[in-house]
Design a protein around this motif. Structure first.
Motif, PDB file in Angstrom:
ATOM      1  N   ALA A   1       0.727  -1.035  -0.152  1.00  0.00           N
ATOM      2  CA  ALA A   1       0.025  -0.153   0.116  1.00  0.00           C
ATOM      3  C   ALA A   1       0.817   1.293   0.153  1.00  0.00           C
ATOM      4  O   ALA A   1       0.616   2.506  -0.624  1.00  0.00           O
ATOM      5  N   TRP A   2       1.953   1.235   0.736  1.00  0.00           N
ATOM      6  CA  TRP A   2       2.833   2.261   0.514  1.00  0.00           C
ATOM      7  C   TRP A   2       3.498   2.643  -0.578  1.00  0.00           C
ATOM      8  O   TRP A   2       3.847   3.616  -1.037  1.00  0.00           O
ATOM      9  N   LEU A   3       4.157   1.595  -1.276  1.00  0.00           N
ATOM     10  CA  LEU A   3       4.815   1.646  -2.381  1.00  0.00           C
ATOM     11  C   LEU A   3       3.885   1.774  -3.556  1.00  0.00           C
ATOM     12  O   LEU A   3       4.143   2.621  -4.705  1.00  0.00           O
ATOM     13  N   ARG A   4       2.485   1.423  -3.838  1.00  0.00           N
ATOM     14  CA  ARG A   4       1.524   1.650  -4.735  1.00  0.00           C
ATOM     15  C   ARG A   4       2.313   1.241  -6.134  1.00  0.00           C
ATOM     16  O   ARG A   4       2.353   2.336  -7.129  1.00  0.00           O
ATOM     17  N   PRO A   5       2.463   0.071  -6.229  1.00  0.00           N
ATOM     18  CA  PRO A   5       3.134  -0.415  -7.727  1.00  0.00           C
ATOM     19  C   PRO A   5       2.249  -0.208  -8.645  1.00  0.00           C
ATOM     20  O   PRO A   5       2.706   0.054 -10.143  1.00  0.00           O
ATOM     21  N   TRP A   6       0.872  -0.105  -8.464  1.00  0.00           N
ATOM     22  CA  TRP A   6      -0.005   0.095  -9.729  1.00  0.00           C
ATOM     23  C   TRP A   6       0.056   1.516 -10.146  1.00  0.00           C
ATOM     24  O   TRP A   6      -0.439   1.614 -11.366  1.00  0.00           O
ATOM     25  N   ARG A   7       0.658   2.229  -9.600  1.00  0.00           N
ATOM     26  CA  ARG A   7       0.865   3.729 -10.231  1.00  0.00           C
ATOM     27  C   ARG A   7       2.043   3.988 -10.977  1.00  0.00           C
ATOM     28  O   ARG A   7       2.015   5.072 -11.529  1.00  0.00           O
ATOM     29  N   ALA A   8       2.778   2.958 -10.773  1.00  0.00           N
ATOM     30  CA  ALA A   8       4.138   3.155 -11.697  1.00  0.00           C
ATOM     31  C   ALA A   8       4.084   3.135 -13.049  1.00  0.00           C
ATOM     32  O   ALA A   8       4.886   3.392 -13.916  1.00  0.00           O
ATOM     33  N   VAL A   9       2.921   2.120 -13.522  1.00  0.00           N
ATOM     34  CA  VAL A   9       2.610   1.802 -14.659  1.00  0.00           C
ATOM     35  C   VAL A   9       1.637   2.809 -15.364  1.00  0.00           C
ATOM     36  O   VAL A   9       0.781   2.807 -14.940  1.00  0.00           O
ATOM     37  N   ALA A  10       1.884   3.450 -16.493  1.00  0.00           N
ATOM     38  CA  ALA A  10       0.814   4.578 -17.021  1.00  0.00           C
ATOM     39  C   ALA A  10       0.038   3.643 -17.715  1.00  0.00           C
ATOM     40  O   ALA A  10       0.643   2.273 -18.421  1.00  0.00           O
ATOM     41  N   PHE A  11      -1.149   4.129 -17.930  1.00  0.00           N
ATOM     42  CA  PHE A  11      -2.215   3.127 -18.683  1.00  0.00           C
ATOM     43  C   PHE A  11      -1.813   3.107 -20.134  1.00  0.00           C
ATOM     44  O   PHE A  11      -1.809   2.009 -20.618  1.00  0.00           O
ATOM     45  N   SER A  12      -1.088   4.272 -20.753  1.00  0.00           N
ATOM     46  CA  SER A  12      -0.932   4.261 -22.186  1.00  0.00           C
ATOM     47  C   SER A  12       0.144   3.307 -22.275  1.00  0.00           C
ATOM     48  O   SER A  12       0.171   2.606 -23.237  1.00  0.00           O
ATOM     49  N   SER A  13       1.099   3.167 -21.782  1.00  0.00           N
ATOM     50  CA  SER A  13       2.350   2.239 -21.662  1.00  0.00           C
ATOM     51  C   SER A  13       1.853   1.000 -21.501  1.00  0.00           C
ATOM     52  O   SER A  13       2.390  -0.111 -22.417  1.00  0.00           O
ATOM     53  N   LEU A  14       0.979   0.833 -20.850  1.00  0.00           N
ATOM     54  CA  LEU A  14       0.443  -0.741 -20.377  1.00  0.00           C
ATOM     55  C   LEU A  14      -0.469  -1.136 -21.725  1.00  0.00           C
ATOM     56  O   LEU A  14      -0.233  -2.372 -22.190  1.00  0.00           O
TER      57      LEU A  14
END
Length: 156
Positions: A100-113
């Motif tokens: 929850a502190w690192l929030r890895p889901w925010r590191a990947v931008a949707f467009s790059s995904l």
């Protein structure tokens, strides 16, 4: 003071005995499939779909690739978790807090995904398969050509 409490005690005893009688009348073995959901379905007059949903989820989970890894990991740590359950809960809580502190889901931008996943999807192959299936269905549903009664195309 005991005289003012006595009517309450009598009501409590009546309520307790009524509850015990109800439980004895409805003495059914509790199962995971029948743990109150069917009572809800009976109350609202609908169908009990919990069994169907459970079967769908179990079928999906049996085919899921993560299941193999989780089963192997559980086989390795099961003894330690049973010996030290509080330590296991503390480790799980710390891991969850770290995620929850690192929030890895925010590191990947949707467009790059999308740009990374789109080539893997093979949309061209999917479109070709759908088109060939549609054409095959069209020919399969079409009426057979009339039998040729000795005429050829050159005789017309």
């Amino acid at each position: 003071m005991s005289e003012s409490i006595e009517p309450g005690i009598i009501r409590l005893e009546r309520s307790r005995s009524a509850l015990f009688e109800y439980l004895r009348a409805n003495d059914r073995p509790a199962t995971r499939a029948n743990d109150g959901v069917s009572g809800y379905a009976e109350a609202v007059g609908g169908a009990d779909l919990s069994g169907v949903a459970s079967a769908i989820f179990q079928g999906w989970w049996q085919q899921h690739p993560v299941r193999v890894g989780l089963n192997a990991a559980w086989g390795l740590i099961e003894g330690e978790v049973r010996r030290h359950p509080l330590r296991a809960v503390a480790i799980a809580a710390a891991g969850t807090a770290m995620i929850a502190w690192l929030r890895p889901w925010r590191a990947v931008a949707f467009s790059s995904l999308i740009h990374r996943v789109a080539p893997l999807a093979n949309f061209g192959g999917l479109a070709a398969a759908m088109l060939s299936a549609a054409v095959a269905a069209q020919f399969r549903d079409a009426a057979p050509p009339p039998a040729n009664s000795g005429e050829t195309d050159s005789s017309r």
